[in-house]
Scaffold this motif. Structure first.
Motif, PDB file in Angstrom:
ATOM      1  N   VAL A   6       0.845  -1.272   0.060  1.00 20.28           N
ATOM      2  CA  VAL A   6       0.018   0.087  -0.018  1.00 20.28           C
ATOM      3  C   VAL A   6       0.861   1.225  -0.070  1.00 20.28           C
ATOM      4  O   VAL A   6       1.896   1.187   0.657  1.00 20.28           O
ATOM      5  N   GLU A   7       0.497   1.976  -0.795  1.00 22.08           N
ATOM      6  CA  GLU A   7       1.138   3.379  -1.067  1.00 22.08           C
ATOM      7  C   GLU A   7       0.810   4.341   0.142  1.00 22.08           C
ATOM      8  O   GLU A   7      -0.279   4.452   0.524  1.00 22.08           O
ATOM      9  N   ILE A   8       1.890   5.066   0.649  1.00 21.21           N
ATOM     10  CA  ILE A   8       1.846   6.330   1.557  1.00 21.21           C
ATOM     11  C   ILE A   8       1.973   7.434   0.986  1.00 21.21           C
ATOM     12  O   ILE A   8       3.322   7.842   0.764  1.00 21.21           O
ATOM     13  N   MET A   9       0.936   8.265   1.235  1.00 22.64           N
ATOM     14  CA  MET A   9       1.202   9.723   0.395  1.00 22.64           C
ATOM     15  C   MET A   9       1.114  10.537   1.648  1.00 22.64           C
ATOM     16  O   MET A   9       0.046  10.614   2.422  1.00 22.64           O
ATOM     17  N   ASP A  10       2.165  11.222   2.013  1.00 23.22           N
ATOM     18  CA  ASP A  10       1.948  12.495   3.176  1.00 23.22           C
ATOM     19  C   ASP A  10       1.790  13.869   2.562  1.00 23.22           C
ATOM     20  O   ASP A  10       2.404  14.230   1.597  1.00 23.22           O
ATOM     21  N   THR A  11       0.941  14.204   3.029  1.00 22.57           N
ATOM     22  CA  THR A  11       0.275  15.628   2.739  1.00 22.57           C
ATOM     23  C   THR A  11       0.289  16.693   3.504  1.00 22.57           C
ATOM     24  O   THR A  11      -0.436  17.786   3.672  1.00 22.57           O
ATOM     25  N   THR A  12       1.260  16.477   4.439  1.00 21.42           N
ATOM     26  CA  THR A  12       1.683  17.673   5.724  1.00 21.42           C
ATOM     27  C   THR A  12       2.009  18.979   4.984  1.00 21.42           C
ATOM     28  O   THR A  12       1.646  19.814   5.450  1.00 21.42           O
ATOM     29  N   LEU A  13       2.790  18.843   3.827  1.00 17.93           N
ATOM     30  CA  LEU A  13       3.215  20.261   3.210  1.00 17.93           C
ATOM     31  C   LEU A  13       2.052  20.935   2.153  1.00 17.93           C
ATOM     32  O   LEU A  13       2.273  21.971   1.935  1.00 17.93           O
ATOM     33  N   ARG A  14       0.997  20.010   2.259  1.00 19.29           N
ATOM     34  CA  ARG A  14      -0.107  20.845   1.398  1.00 19.29           C
ATOM     35  C   ARG A  14      -1.360  20.865   2.084  1.00 19.29           C
ATOM     36  O   ARG A  14      -1.740  21.832   2.868  1.00 19.29           O
ATOM     37  N   SER A  27      12.365  26.832   2.526  1.00 13.05           N
ATOM     38  CA  SER A  27      13.436  26.107   3.149  1.00 13.05           C
ATOM     39  C   SER A  27      13.205  24.935   4.143  1.00 13.05           C
ATOM     40  O   SER A  27      13.536  23.865   4.184  1.00 13.05           O
ATOM     41  N   GLU A  28      11.830  25.274   4.887  1.00 16.42           N
ATOM     42  CA  GLU A  28      11.409  24.279   5.679  1.00 16.42           C
ATOM     43  C   GLU A  28      10.914  23.296   4.798  1.00 16.42           C
ATOM     44  O   GLU A  28      10.844  21.900   5.298  1.00 16.42           O
ATOM     45  N   LYS A  29      10.148  23.670   3.722  1.00 18.82           N
ATOM     46  CA  LYS A  29       9.607  22.627   2.969  1.00 18.82           C
ATOM     47  C   LYS A  29      10.576  21.546   2.241  1.00 18.82           C
ATOM     48  O   LYS A  29      10.386  20.508   2.222  1.00 18.82           O
ATOM     49  N   ILE A  47       3.147  18.487  -2.057  1.00 21.82           N
ATOM     50  CA  ILE A  47       3.713  19.489  -1.429  1.00 21.82           C
ATOM     51  C   ILE A  47       3.111  20.953  -1.534  1.00 21.82           C
ATOM     52  O   ILE A  47       3.716  21.777  -0.732  1.00 21.82           O
ATOM     53  N   ALA A  48       2.101  21.013  -2.525  1.00 24.50           N
ATOM     54  CA  ALA A  48       1.729  22.473  -2.509  1.00 24.50           C
ATOM     55  C   ALA A  48       0.288  22.328  -3.274  1.00 24.50           C
ATOM     56  O   ALA A  48      -0.114  21.408  -4.081  1.00 24.50           O
TER      57      ALA A  48
END
Length: 505
Positions: A6-14, A27-29, A47-48
């Motif tokens: 199973v793929e894990i997609m992290d969307t913290t940055l968006r 720079s943090e991103k 990411i955005a």
């Protein structure tokens, strides 16, 4: 049975950045993108959002430049819009190659927000997918408000999915946008969709408005979904998104038929960094990453840990780069203290341990927080009290400090069973206390030792406000000696050090 990847997609940055008051710098991103992909090893990151701001463009460009050189470009995703190709142009300039196209997954949203028919919407979507494909941009499609779409307009959702099955789409992303699903619905809706479209890749994107996101993720996996969208610390709009750390632990411990690539030992490090970058605190009791979740407070639990780890579960802190702690307070008991003493390399006999335990309980009753670093000071104070017979007791005192007036103290002292009370002023509260004490001893034709040094300190490394230690050096008949006092109040700790001096002389 072979485990299913199973793929894990992290969307913290968006999506995580939609947490109220949170915004990452470019720079943090970039720093977090590197950590998420290379240390935590999630499969993809969102990411955005396209066309949001110049700063967002710059952050995407920096990440895609790095990802291109590192071979990760196809793992970088950007939220885009059905806007006649404007998002596609933005992505091309920013260097991104995977778009997550936001579309309407419920008839309610389509009718009232876009005011379009399904046919018009599908036509516009097809155009954007084609435009992306022509310039080398792969497309995943979000069905916004999909959960309400399944509840209230399922025919529309299936019409939409029929349409997407004819398009060049890599993944279909199914969000519980408003966090309204129960776990039964999560399974039922996804089970129906996955059986109906066996050749499509479906991701589940859960929100946590009812605190059901982890349960819904489990049901989505049972139904057979191929990917999950998660955020570090559960960040996101309103109550946030399904939390990455909890989901990873649940999959690893309860779903052996599911295989994920995430390295759980990096979860805590990433969690702390995200918290530092955002100023968004982690609740102390948050599973896996909270400060208290690997801390035993009750003495009976520490005792059980000594006896065959009776209070351990599979969530061992070492898995997540952490250590188990044993809190010190009124419910601690001797076992907690023993665990902390072992870490400090200290040993006490049963009688000494009993006295130290009693002192910690007294501090706990006063709602003081005690840490491991405070222990040597407490031990020193308790054991020091055993070196003399207590014949002098400071029974009571009143310390006053008012603007424009000299500090004054009234003190009541019991010396060998006889009570004395005096009042005096001084340059400070402790000076006033000493002046009152001198009056008491003068009435008994006795002189007090001379105070030659006075030092206050807190235990090195202590992160509590429970204790400060006052160390006073006295001179009596030409000889120096030292006494210590321990309390949360600086003046009181000095009075305790003085009381020890009175008993020694």
């Amino acid at each position: 049975m072979k485990a299913r990847k199973v793929e894990i997609m992290d969307t913290t940055l968006r999506d995580g950045e939609q947490t109220s008051g949170v915004s990452f710098s470019a720079s943090e991103k970039l720093t977090l993108a590197k950590l998420l992909l290379e240390e935590l090893r999630v499969d993809r990151i969102e990411i955005a959002s396209a066309r949001v701001s110049e700063g967002e463009f710059e952050s995407v460009r920096q990440i895609t430049d790095w990802a291109k050189d590192s071979g990760h470009l196809d793992r970088i995703e950007v939220l885009t819009f059905v806007d006649n190709g404007l998002s596609i142009e933005w992505m091309q300039k920013a260097g991104a190659t995977v778009q997550n196209l936001l579309t309407k997954g419920s008839l309610n949203h389509l009718t009232h927000q876009l005011k379009k028919s399904p046919e018009q919407h599908f036509k516009d979507i097809a155009k954007v997918i084609k435009q992306g494909d022509e310039v080398g941009i792969a497309t995943n499609v979000y069905l916004e408000d999909w959960s309400n779409g399944m509840r209230h307009s399922a025919d529309y959702v299936f019409e939409f999915l029929d349409f997407l099955s004819t398009q060049k789409v890599k993944r279909i992303l199914l969000p519980d946008t408003l966090g309204v699903l129960t776990h039964e619905e999560a399974f039922r809706f996804l089970d129906e969709i996955l059986k109906r479209y066996p050749d499509q890749h479906f991701d589940f994107h859960g929100h946590n408005d009812y605190d059901l996101s982890v349960a819904n993720v489990m049901e989505a996996l049972k139904a057979g979904c191929h990917g999950l969208h998660l955020t570090v610390n559960g960040m996101g709009e309103r109550a946030g998104n399904a939390p990455l750390a909890s989901v990873v632990a649940v999959i690893n411990d309860f779903m052996p038929h599911i295989e994920i690539a995430v390295d759980e030992s990096a979860l805590f490090k990433v969690s702390k960094l995200v918290s530092a970058f955002t100023g968004f605190g982690i609740p102390a009791n948050k599973p896996i990453v909270g400060d208290n979740v690997f801390t035993q407070t009750a003495g009976i639990h520490a005792d059980g840990d000594n006896k065959k780890n009776l209070y351990f579960n599979d969530l061992l802190p070492e898995r997540f780069g952490r250590k188990r702690k044993y809190a010190l307070g009124k419910t601690s008991g001797k076992a907690n203290i023993q665990k902390n003493l072992q870490e400090l390399g200290l040993t006490l006999n049963d009688e000494e341990l009993k006295k130290v335990t009693q002192r910690i309980i007294e501090l706990g009753d006063k709602k003081e927080k005690v840490t491991k670093e405070d222990l040597p000071y407490i031990i020193s104070d308790v054991l020091d009290s055993n070196t003399y017979q207590q014949k002098v007791i400071v029974k009571s005192y009143v310390l006053t400090h008012s603007k424009g007036l000299k500090p004054s103290t009234t003190v009541a002292v019991e010396i060998e069973g006889e009570s004395h009370e005096e009042n005096a002023q001084g340059d400070g509260q402790f000076d006033a206390f000493m002046n009152a004490l001198r009056k008491v001893y003068k009435s008994r034709k006795l002189e007090l030792p001379k105070l030659i040094d006075y030092a206050v300190r807190i235990p090195p490394g202590s992160n509590s406000d429970a204790l400060c230690e006052t160390v006073i050096t006295w001179q009596n008949n030409g000889k120096d000696f030292t006494t210590r006092g321990l309390d949360s109040d600086q003046t009181v700790s000095a009075i305790k050090a003085t009381e020890k001096m009175l008993n020694i002389i």
